[in-house]
Design a protein around this motif. Sequence first.
Motif, mmCIF file in Angstrom:
data_model
loop_
_atom_site.group_PDB
_atom_site.id
_atom_site.type_symbol
_atom_site.label_atom_id
_atom_site.label_comp_id
_atom_site.label_asym_id
_atom_site.label_seq_id
_atom_site.Cartn_x
_atom_site.Cartn_y
_atom_site.Cartn_z
ATOM 1 N N LEU A 165 -7.899 32.415 65.549
ATOM 2 C CA LEU A 165 -8.215 31.824 64.476
ATOM 3 C C LEU A 165 -9.652 31.824 63.922
ATOM 4 O O LEU A 165 -9.942 32.434 62.942
ATOM 5 N N LEU A 166 -10.580 31.695 64.867
ATOM 6 C CA LEU A 166 -11.914 31.673 64.847
ATOM 7 C C LEU A 166 -12.557 32.939 64.746
ATOM 8 O O LEU A 166 -13.483 33.284 64.060
ATOM 9 N N ASN A 167 -11.581 34.077 64.962
ATOM 10 C CA ASN A 167 -12.173 35.440 65.002
ATOM 11 C C ASN A 167 -11.463 35.997 63.598
ATOM 12 O O ASN A 167 -11.624 37.481 63.473
ATOM 13 N N MET A 168 -10.626 35.421 62.796
ATOM 14 C CA MET A 168 -9.937 36.188 61.866
ATOM 15 C C MET A 168 -10.782 36.091 60.593
ATOM 16 O O MET A 168 -11.629 35.394 60.459
ATOM 17 N N ASP A 169 -10.411 37.013 59.662
ATOM 18 C CA ASP A 169 -10.823 37.049 58.224
ATOM 19 C C ASP A 169 -9.813 36.508 57.356
ATOM 20 O O ASP A 169 -8.844 36.866 57.164
ATOM 21 N N PHE A 170 -10.054 35.205 56.721
ATOM 22 C CA PHE A 170 -9.291 34.514 55.796
ATOM 23 C C PHE A 170 -9.373 34.687 54.426
ATOM 24 O O PHE A 170 -10.523 34.864 54.021
ATOM 25 N N LEU A 171 -8.482 34.516 53.889
ATOM 26 C CA LEU A 171 -8.322 34.298 52.180
ATOM 27 C C LEU A 171 -7.950 32.781 52.099
ATOM 28 O O LEU A 171 -7.005 32.491 52.791
ATOM 29 N N ARG A 208 -7.656 29.450 49.143
ATOM 30 C CA ARG A 208 -7.611 28.892 47.554
ATOM 31 C C ARG A 208 -8.946 28.269 47.474
ATOM 32 O O ARG A 208 -9.755 28.117 48.113
ATOM 33 N N GLU A 209 -9.143 28.084 45.978
ATOM 34 C CA GLU A 209 -10.489 27.749 45.719
ATOM 35 C C GLU A 209 -10.523 26.182 45.576
ATOM 36 O O GLU A 209 -9.625 25.409 46.009
ATOM 37 N N GLN A 210 -11.673 25.563 45.717
ATOM 38 C CA GLN A 210 -12.051 24.142 45.704
ATOM 39 C C GLN A 210 -11.063 23.323 44.726
ATOM 40 O O GLN A 210 -11.019 23.511 43.657
ATOM 41 N N GLY A 211 -10.408 22.426 45.185
ATOM 42 C CA GLY A 211 -9.683 21.419 44.034
ATOM 43 C C GLY A 211 -8.302 21.850 44.508
ATOM 44 O O GLY A 211 -7.364 21.129 43.838
ATOM 45 N N SER A 212 -7.940 22.666 45.047
ATOM 46 C CA SER A 212 -6.652 23.202 45.566
ATOM 47 C C SER A 212 -5.980 22.208 46.428
ATOM 48 O O SER A 212 -6.798 21.905 47.639
ATOM 49 N N GLY A 213 -4.692 21.690 46.125
ATOM 50 C CA GLY A 213 -4.257 20.957 47.280
ATOM 51 C C GLY A 213 -3.932 21.763 48.455
ATOM 52 O O GLY A 213 -3.717 21.062 49.530
ATOM 53 N N THR A 214 -3.622 22.711 48.415
ATOM 54 C CA THR A 214 -3.235 23.890 49.615
ATOM 55 C C THR A 214 -4.501 23.710 50.436
ATOM 56 O O THR A 214 -4.334 23.455 51.749
ATOM 57 N N LEU A 215 -5.551 23.830 50.042
ATOM 58 C CA LEU A 215 -6.796 23.747 50.979
ATOM 59 C C LEU A 215 -7.011 22.400 51.446
ATOM 60 O O LEU A 215 -7.454 22.263 52.617
ATOM 61 N N GLU A 216 -6.769 21.531 50.948
ATOM 62 C CA GLU A 216 -6.865 20.057 51.369
ATOM 63 C C GLU A 216 -5.968 19.865 52.373
ATOM 64 O O GLU A 216 -6.381 19.349 53.501
ATOM 65 N N VAL A 217 -4.603 20.513 52.401
ATOM 66 C CA VAL A 217 -3.772 20.120 53.350
ATOM 67 C C VAL A 217 -4.171 21.127 54.795
ATOM 68 O O VAL A 217 -3.886 20.369 55.946
ATOM 69 N N ILE A 218 -4.598 22.121 54.500
ATOM 70 C CA ILE A 218 -5.166 23.105 55.626
ATOM 71 C C ILE A 218 -6.248 22.402 56.574
ATOM 72 O O ILE A 218 -6.247 22.313 57.719
ATOM 73 N N GLU A 219 -7.075 21.952 55.606
ATOM 74 C CA GLU A 219 -8.395 21.219 56.224
ATOM 75 C C GLU A 219 -7.901 20.159 57.285
ATOM 76 O O GLU A 219 -8.351 19.801 58.098
ATOM 77 N N TYR A 220 -7.082 19.341 56.843
ATOM 78 C CA TYR A 220 -6.606 18.085 57.519
ATOM 79 C C TYR A 220 -5.776 18.788 58.543
ATOM 80 O O TYR A 220 -6.047 18.050 59.671
ATOM 81 N N ALA A 221 -5.052 19.695 58.400
ATOM 82 C CA ALA A 221 -4.168 20.090 59.485
ATOM 83 C C ALA A 221 -4.594 20.905 60.811
ATOM 84 O O ALA A 221 -4.335 20.924 61.900
ATOM 85 N N LEU A 222 -6.035 21.325 60.484
ATOM 86 C CA LEU A 222 -6.803 21.952 61.619
ATOM 87 C C LEU A 222 -7.510 20.978 62.395
ATOM 88 O O LEU A 222 -8.012 21.337 63.396
ATOM 89 N N LYS A 223 -7.716 19.905 62.030
ATOM 90 C CA LYS A 223 -8.573 18.730 62.507
ATOM 91 C C LYS A 223 -7.915 18.542 63.893
ATOM 92 O O LYS A 223 -8.823 18.421 64.918
ATOM 93 N N PRO A 224 -6.641 18.672 64.319
ATOM 94 C CA PRO A 224 -6.224 18.360 65.811
ATOM 95 C C PRO A 224 -6.816 19.571 66.665
ATOM 96 O O PRO A 224 -6.729 19.135 67.997
ATOM 97 N N ASN A 279 -13.252 22.954 62.006
ATOM 98 C CA ASN A 279 -13.472 22.785 60.267
ATOM 99 C C ASN A 279 -13.397 24.199 59.733
ATOM 100 O O ASN A 279 -13.593 25.243 60.276
ATOM 101 N N LEU A 280 -12.985 23.782 58.316
ATOM 102 C CA LEU A 280 -13.112 25.146 57.615
ATOM 103 C C LEU A 280 -14.267 25.969 57.500
ATOM 104 O O LEU A 280 -14.462 26.968 57.543
ATOM 105 N N SER A 281 -15.343 25.211 57.799
ATOM 106 C CA SER A 281 -16.682 25.978 57.862
ATOM 107 C C SER A 281 -16.711 26.815 58.924
ATOM 108 O O SER A 281 -17.645 27.717 59.005
ATOM 109 N N GLN A 282 -15.981 26.627 60.026
ATOM 110 C CA GLN A 282 -16.077 27.372 61.195
ATOM 111 C C GLN A 282 -15.031 28.766 61.165
ATOM 112 O O GLN A 282 -15.332 29.775 61.848
ATOM 113 N N LEU A 283 -14.311 28.896 60.025
ATOM 114 C CA LEU A 283 -13.687 30.066 59.651
ATOM 115 C C LEU A 283 -14.346 30.839 58.988
ATOM 116 O O LEU A 283 -14.986 30.684 57.938
ATOM 117 N N HIS A 284 -13.942 32.105 59.180
ATOM 118 C CA HIS A 284 -14.494 33.341 58.567
ATOM 119 C C HIS A 284 -13.742 33.571 57.227
ATOM 120 O O HIS A 284 -12.666 34.257 57.331
#
Length: 298
Positions: free
Chosen positions: A185-191, A193-209, A213-218
């Motif tokens: 995951l840390l070596n992939m190129d991600f697309l 959604r924009e800030q404010g998106s519910g999808t982005l919020e859920v992804i951020e929470y799911a990656l914590k375990p 952090n989203l900032s670590q993804l490219h």
Amino acid sequence: MDFRLKVFYTVANRLSFTKAATELFITQPAVSKHIQELEEEYQIKLFDRTGNKISLTQAGQLLLTHTNKIFEIYREIDFDMSSLINQQRGLLRIGASTTISQYIIPPLLARFHQKLKDVKVNLRNGNTEQIENALLNKEIEIGIVEGQSKNKSIKYSPFLKDELVLVCNSKNALVSKTEIAKEDLLNMDFLMREQGSGTLEVIEYALKPLDINLSQLHIEMELGSTESIKSYLVNSDCVAFISIHAIEKELKNQELVILDINNLIIERYFYIITLQGKKDALSELFIKNISNHYNLKL
């Protein structure tokens, strides 16, 4: 006076005399005349004009607040009075976040309209943050959103279970991997959604375990809709987290492939949102209809 308020309401929400004229099927000079008459009535400016742009004055903001309340009462009167003669009609304004408005709600609206042909429905599309703000500003009666924020003024009712899956195009070399690890995951190129998106919020929470952090993804690019993400994926080596509801066609056509991630399943609910303590007859009717369709207890 009512039509003047309708003209004001439309201009205030569109912030454009031209767009308001088009929406109301009147001329732009007629729009200007109605606004001028309101300003003369209250002896105060409702809009500031800077070049081709307009904005609400403090008085305009106050009038918009009252106008929202007036039109809300009118909608309730229209519904309640028609109910006395065994009819159900009126205007219902619904907001839905992008994934839901594109893939979930259109069939529900079609079924609702077949049952209640005299109820007019306006559907607004936006990200979760925008839809919640529209509800708080009483620009809509109901919202259906991804994710769940902490706003105490909003009632959140679970509507439909969803799963976010990691996908890439079928020609991507990642397809050959049996399972995706944290290091991958840390070596992939991600697309994303924009800030404010519910999808982005859920992804951020799911990656914590996974201690990610989203900032670590490219993140190669942020895009404003699922459709634009899917189109980009088909033409690149990027990956993206997308709702399973949004990729049925692409999976069937073998354009996109789901990548299994080790120790990670991202599930969430879509939520129906209404204002706390606020009951609206048309809104309850719509919620009852979609609840019956999915056998929900809301």
